[in-house]
Design a protein around this motif. Structure first.
Motif, short mmCIF file in Angstrom:
data_model
loop_
_atom_site.label_atom_id
_atom_site.label_comp_id
_atom_site.label_asym_id
_atom_site.label_seq_id
_atom_site.Cartn_x
_atom_site.Cartn_y
_atom_site.Cartn_z
N GLY A 144 0.81 -1.22 0.00
CA GLY A 144 0.00 0.00 0.00
C GLY A 144 0.84 1.27 0.00
N GLY A 145 2.15 1.13 0.02
CA GLY A 145 3.03 2.29 0.01
C GLY A 145 3.19 2.91 1.39
N TRP A 146 3.74 4.11 1.38
CA TRP A 146 4.03 4.82 2.62
C TRP A 146 2.90 5.80 2.96
CZ3 TRP A 146 7.85 3.48 5.85
CH2 TRP A 146 8.84 2.63 5.35
N ASP A 147 3.05 6.45 4.11
CA ASP A 147 2.11 7.46 4.59
C ASP A 147 0.73 6.87 4.88
OD1 ASP A 147 4.13 9.42 4.33
OD2 ASP A 147 3.68 9.57 2.19
N GLN A 148 0.74 5.72 5.55
CA GLN A 148 -0.49 5.07 5.96
C GLN A 148 -0.69 5.26 7.47
OE1 GLN A 148 -1.26 1.06 4.34
NE2 GLN A 148 0.74 1.25 3.36
N PRO A 149 -1.92 5.30 7.92
CA PRO A 149 -2.17 5.38 9.36
C PRO A 149 -1.84 4.05 10.03
CG PRO A 149 -4.24 5.10 8.18
CD PRO A 149 -3.16 5.27 7.14
N VAL A 180 -9.53 -14.67 19.16
CA VAL A 180 -8.30 -13.97 18.78
C VAL A 180 -7.18 -14.42 19.72
CG1 VAL A 180 -7.18 -11.71 18.57
CG2 VAL A 180 -9.57 -12.00 17.86
N ILE A 181 -6.14 -15.04 19.13
CA ILE A 181 -5.06 -15.54 19.99
C ILE A 181 -3.81 -14.68 19.90
CG2 ILE A 181 -5.95 -17.88 19.95
CD1 ILE A 181 -3.57 -18.57 18.13
N GLY A 182 -3.90 -13.61 19.17
CA GLY A 182 -2.79 -12.68 19.07
C GLY A 182 -3.22 -11.43 18.34
N CYS A 183 -2.32 -10.45 18.30
CA CYS A 183 -2.60 -9.22 17.58
C CYS A 183 -1.30 -8.62 17.09
CB CYS A 183 -3.38 -8.23 18.45
SG CYS A 183 -2.52 -7.66 19.91
N ALA A 184 -1.45 -7.71 16.15
CA ALA A 184 -0.28 -7.04 15.58
C ALA A 184 -0.65 -5.60 15.26
CB ALA A 184 0.20 -7.75 14.32
N LEU A 185 0.35 -4.75 15.30
CA LEU A 185 0.17 -3.35 14.96
C LEU A 185 1.25 -2.94 13.98
CD1 LEU A 185 -1.29 -0.59 15.64
CD2 LEU A 185 0.64 -0.18 17.15
N ALA A 186 0.84 -2.29 12.90
CA ALA A 186 1.77 -1.71 11.94
C ALA A 186 1.65 -0.20 12.06
CB ALA A 186 1.43 -2.17 10.53
N GLN A 187 2.78 0.47 12.21
CA GLN A 187 2.76 1.93 12.30
C GLN A 187 4.04 2.51 11.71
OE1 GLN A 187 2.97 3.69 16.20
NE2 GLN A 187 4.29 2.08 16.98
N GLU A 188 3.90 3.69 11.14
CA GLU A 188 5.07 4.38 10.62
C GLU A 188 5.68 5.23 11.74
OE1 GLU A 188 4.19 6.30 6.90
OE2 GLU A 188 3.39 4.43 6.08
N ILE A 189 7.00 5.19 11.80
CA ILE A 189 7.72 5.87 12.88
C ILE A 189 8.92 6.61 12.30
CG2 ILE A 189 7.00 4.19 14.63
CD1 ILE A 189 9.83 2.94 14.40
#
Length: 183
Positions: free
Chosen positions: A25-30, A85-94
């Motif tokens: 999806g490229g950069w600059d994503q929430p 739900v046995i787990g979770c993940a978070l993707a974030q730009e930093i």
């Protein structure tokens, strides 16, 4: 491979899969939150997904609705997952700063989060990155970080990203995600 190592490898593979999905999806994503759900249970509930999911993969990441604007820690503090739900993940730009750059930033004790973010974003040696942190209820966790345009392809001026993997990249974020999985 011991069971613990197999789970760790599985979580790392999920973090890489999520990072690849986000990279498409490229950069600059929430920031994007994912539930990690047993594939077999997901297919039992939604058999129409059979052509899209591989039953051989024990877990499937499922993208969640957008997180609310504002403080990420606050948003994570309000999350509770169902038992499925046995787990979770978070993707974030930093923003990643080089070692030793702390003296150039405002005093953490006196500065608010926004002024620290602005100072990091304006730092001349900053690197933009996307961090994916994934964790299971049993505590296994993994992190993958894509550093944006950190090098160049051989013989070209085209910049390439670098991928770094280590559960030690974001221990506080892994702990915050584990807390969302507690009853």
């Amino acid at each position: 491979m011991a069971a613990n190592e197999a789970r760790q490898a599985g979580v790392a593979a999920l973090a890489r899969e999520i990072e690849d999905f986000m990279a498409a999806g490229g950069w600059d994503q929430p920031p994007q939150l994912f539930a990690l759900v047993p594939t077999a249970a997901l297919l039992d509930e939604q058999p129409e997904l059979a052509g899209q999911l591989d039953r051989a993969n024990p877990l499937t990441p499922v993208a969640q609705e957008a997180l609310p604007e504002g403080d990420l820690a606050e948003a994570l503090g309000r999350i509770a997952w169902p038992d499925l739900v046995i787990g979770c993940a978070l993707a974030q730009e930093i923003i990643v700063l080089p070692p030793g750059s702390e003296p150039e930033l405002p005093d953490v004790a006196e500065a608010d989060a926004e002024s620290l973010r602005r100072a990091a974003a304006n730092h001349p040696q900053r690197t933009e990155a996307r961090l994916v942190a994934a964790v299971l209820r049993d505590g296994e966790g993994a992190c993958v970080m894509r550093l944006r345009g950190i090098g160049t392809a051989d013989g070209t001026d085209e910049s390439i990203d670098e991928i770094v993997e280590s559960p030690d990249l974001a221990p506080n974020l892994l702990e915050a995600l584990k807390a969302t999985l507690q009853p």
